[in-house]
Scaffold this active site. Sequence first.
Site, short mmCIF file in Angstrom:
data_model
loop_
_atom_site.label_atom_id
_atom_site.label_comp_id
_atom_site.label_asym_id
_atom_site.label_seq_id
_atom_site.Cartn_x
_atom_site.Cartn_y
_atom_site.Cartn_z
N GLU A 1 -24.01 -45.19 41.07
CA GLU A 1 -24.39 -45.39 42.48
C GLU A 1 -25.90 -45.63 42.59
O GLU A 1 -26.53 -45.34 43.60
CB GLU A 1 -23.92 -44.19 43.31
CG GLU A 1 -24.76 -42.94 43.30
CD GLU A 1 -24.87 -42.19 41.97
OE1 GLU A 1 -24.51 -42.75 40.91
OE2 GLU A 1 -25.35 -41.05 41.98
N ASN B 1 -16.65 -39.46 46.97
CA ASN B 1 -15.47 -39.63 46.10
C ASN B 1 -14.51 -38.46 46.23
O ASN B 1 -13.30 -38.64 46.35
CB ASN B 1 -15.92 -39.71 44.64
CG ASN B 1 -16.32 -41.12 44.24
OD1 ASN B 1 -15.87 -42.08 44.85
ND2 ASN B 1 -17.15 -41.25 43.22
N1 LIG Z 1 -16.22 -44.70 43.57
C1 LIG Z 1 -17.10 -44.84 42.56
N2 LIG Z 1 -17.79 -43.79 42.16
C2 LIG Z 1 -18.69 -43.92 41.17
C3 LIG Z 1 -18.86 -45.15 40.54
N3 LIG Z 1 -19.81 -45.00 39.58
C4 LIG Z 1 -20.20 -43.69 39.63
N4 LIG Z 1 -19.53 -43.02 40.59
C5 LIG Z 1 -19.60 -41.65 41.01
O1 LIG Z 1 -20.85 -41.35 41.60
C6 LIG Z 1 -21.01 -39.97 41.56
C7 LIG Z 1 -22.46 -39.63 41.32
O2 LIG Z 1 -22.59 -38.29 41.48
P1 LIG Z 1 -23.88 -37.48 41.10
O3 LIG Z 1 -24.59 -38.11 39.95
O4 LIG Z 1 -23.48 -36.01 40.91
O5 LIG Z 1 -24.83 -37.61 42.30
P2 LIG Z 1 -24.61 -37.48 43.84
O6 LIG Z 1 -23.33 -36.83 44.22
O7 LIG Z 1 -24.82 -38.83 44.42
O8 LIG Z 1 -25.78 -36.54 44.25
P3 LIG Z 1 -27.30 -36.89 44.31
O9 LIG Z 1 -27.55 -38.06 43.45
O10 LIG Z 1 -27.98 -35.67 43.80
O11 LIG Z 1 -27.61 -37.17 45.73
C8 LIG Z 1 -20.09 -39.47 40.45
O12 LIG Z 1 -19.04 -38.71 41.04
C9 LIG Z 1 -19.53 -40.70 39.83
O13 LIG Z 1 -18.18 -40.55 39.40
C10 LIG Z 1 -18.08 -46.26 40.98
O14 LIG Z 1 -18.14 -47.37 40.46
N5 LIG Z 1 -17.21 -46.06 41.97
#
Ligand SMILES: Nc1nc2c(ncn2[C@@H]2O[C@H](COP(=O)(O)OP(=O)(O)OP(=O)(O)O)[C@@H](O)[C@H]2O)c(=O)[nH]1
Length: 367
Positions: A287, A252
């Site tokens: 996610e 993102n």
């Molecule tokens: N584009 C998008 N981003 C999302 C959505 N739902 C959640 N996110 C993003 O997913 C990201 C999850 O980040 P983190 O929970 O920090 O985890 P990560 O970066 O995947 O790191 P790890 O889980 O530790 O591997 C966040 O920045 C949320 O804003 C969505 O529907 N669309």
Amino acid sequence: MARPRPWARLLGTDPEVREQMGALLLSMATYLVYGLIVHLQVRTGLMPRPVAGALGLVTVLTHVVFWVVVRRGWVRTGRDPGLARTQLLFGVALMFPSYAAIGPAAGGLQVVMASHIVYSMFMMRPRQVWRLVGGTLMLLAATMALSLHLWPERHDWRVQASNLAYAALVMPLIAVLAHRITRMTTRLRQQQAELQAALARLEELATRDELTRTHNRRHMTELLRAQQSLHRRNGAPLALALLDIDLFKAVNDHHGHAVGDEVLRAFSRLAQQGLRGHDLLARWGGEEFLVLLPHTSAEDALGVLNRLQEQLAGAAGAAEMPKGLCVSFSAGLVAVDPDEPLDQAIDRADQAMYRAKATGRARCVVA
Ligand SMILES: Nc1nc2c(ncn2[C@@H]2O[C@H](COP(=O)(O)OP(=O)(O)OP(=O)(O)O)[C@@H](O)[C@H]2O)c(=O)[nH]1
């Protein structure tokens, strides 16, 4: 082999054909009553016996043909399903010789003619009803003229003229009614189609995740409950996994939210392709995805998840993944015990998934 029931033998088993045969039987029952009336007319000297006999014979033979054609399903669909329109036209045509033969009591037959035209509005378009009304009136006038010419002693021209005037008054009114009813039924059908589409859309909204089109969490919770009771009953192996895309925040941050969304869609597509028809995939949040694999051991489920991991790696640089990104996931996998509440199994999978994150990501930990 079970013997077919008598009704099935008579009417067939195809629901469409059965309905058409039901309508034909009703029509035949009506002719039976009509036959009784004609019989009384013959007995009382109103109707000449040879004419009644000829009309009866034609009616019986025609209905034998109708029976065979409809029962065999030859007209199940097409321009005239169940020969409904042909039957109607036959009924109308039969009225004219009856009218000529019956003499002074012919006026009553106009009610029968009118009832045929009322029926026609359910199987004909308004223009066809108008044509039927016009044709009926013309044939009625011709029948009257012929009857007056051939049997002047049996027909009174004043009675005939007033009968024709009544028919000319009533039948167009019925055609107008047909027009209105057709408009109403068209509108109703349209509304029904719109309602069905709206219901389907509502169901979609209530059960699917809008972004990935996988099951949403609420619906998945219901599906899990159903699966749990099934699992308790059949005791077959059941695997459950929580998958979390690695470092998704970075996707993102570097490429924007829209690309992040596209990655989520691509991930769901690939995951769905790798699963079997009865496996369930849901977006559990952000996610994170939950996969339920009925009739699957933890070992086999691990194979499925590892294959998905490879597919994701393979998709990097390909059109399937936006910007050619390389995405991996960490997963916690559990074999659900038949007595174990699914909430508990999900908790175990969650902890296993965090262990997978903590031990380097892009892996699957079996709890
Ligand atoms: N584009 C998008 N981003 C999302 C959505 N739902 C959640 N996110 C993003 O997913 C990201 C999850 O980040 P983190 O929970 O920090 O985890 P990560 O970066 O995947 O790191 P790890 O889980 O530790 O591997 C966040 O920045 C949320 O804003 C969505 O529907 N669309």
